[in-house]
Design a protein around this motif. Structure first.
Motif, PDB file in Angstrom:
ATOM      1  N   GLU A   6       0.831  -1.206   0.000  1.00  0.00           N
ATOM      2  CA  GLU A   6       0.000   0.000   0.000  1.00  0.00           C
ATOM      3  C   GLU A   6       0.869   1.261   0.000  1.00  0.00           C
ATOM      4  O   GLU A   6       0.535   2.248  -0.669  1.00  0.00           O
ATOM      5  N   ALA A  10       1.037   4.086  -2.863  1.00  0.00           N
ATOM      6  CA  ALA A  10       0.854   5.506  -2.555  1.00  0.00           C
ATOM      7  C   ALA A  10       1.971   6.348  -3.174  1.00  0.00           C
ATOM      8  O   ALA A  10       1.711   7.420  -3.724  1.00  0.00           O
ATOM      9  N   VAL A  81      -0.210   6.997   3.288  1.00  0.00           N
ATOM     10  CA  VAL A  81      -1.443   6.715   2.536  1.00  0.00           C
ATOM     11  C   VAL A  81      -2.442   7.868   2.692  1.00  0.00           C
ATOM     12  O   VAL A  81      -3.066   8.302   1.733  1.00  0.00           O
TER      13      VAL A  81
END
Length: 115
Positions: A6, A10, A81
């Motif tokens: 993740e 990002a 994020v």
């Protein structure tokens, strides 16, 4: 807690946003500098280059950065994020210590327009 994948996603999204930005923002990011982003809660560092208004991640390393990049970021994965997703204001996160940004004075002055 955000995963390594993740966080990498990002950073890719941030790079795409910089590439599509208007001339003012793109001009501020049009540097040729080494860059590192240490994700503190995962103890993982993404190392690469900011060039031509894009961030290119060249290596993913366990632990803190091994070499001192010209532009250095450090934060949790969730904060990365949230920053890229627009849920966290960079200037406020930087002022409160949630995000650390280290660079030379000239680079900081150019990058401030991105904040």
């Amino acid at each position: 807690m955000a995963t390594t994948e993740e966080c990498r996603s990002a950073l890719d999204k941030l790079s795409d946003s910089l590439a599509r930005a208007d001339d003012g923002v793109r001009g501020a990011a049009d540097l040729d500098r080494t860059v590192s982003c240490h994700i503190t809660d995962l103890d993982t560092t993404f190392a690469g280059r900011l060039a031509d208004g894009r961030i290119t991640v060249e290596r993913t390393l366990q632990g803190p950065p091994r070499e001192k990049a010209q532009i250095r970021l450090a934060m949790t994965g969730d904060d990365l994020v949230a920053l890229v997703g627009g849920e966290l204001n960079f200037a406020k996160a930087w002022a409160s210590g949630r995000v650390r940004l280290e660079a030379g004075l000239r680079d900081l002055l150019r990058l401030r327009s991105l904040l």
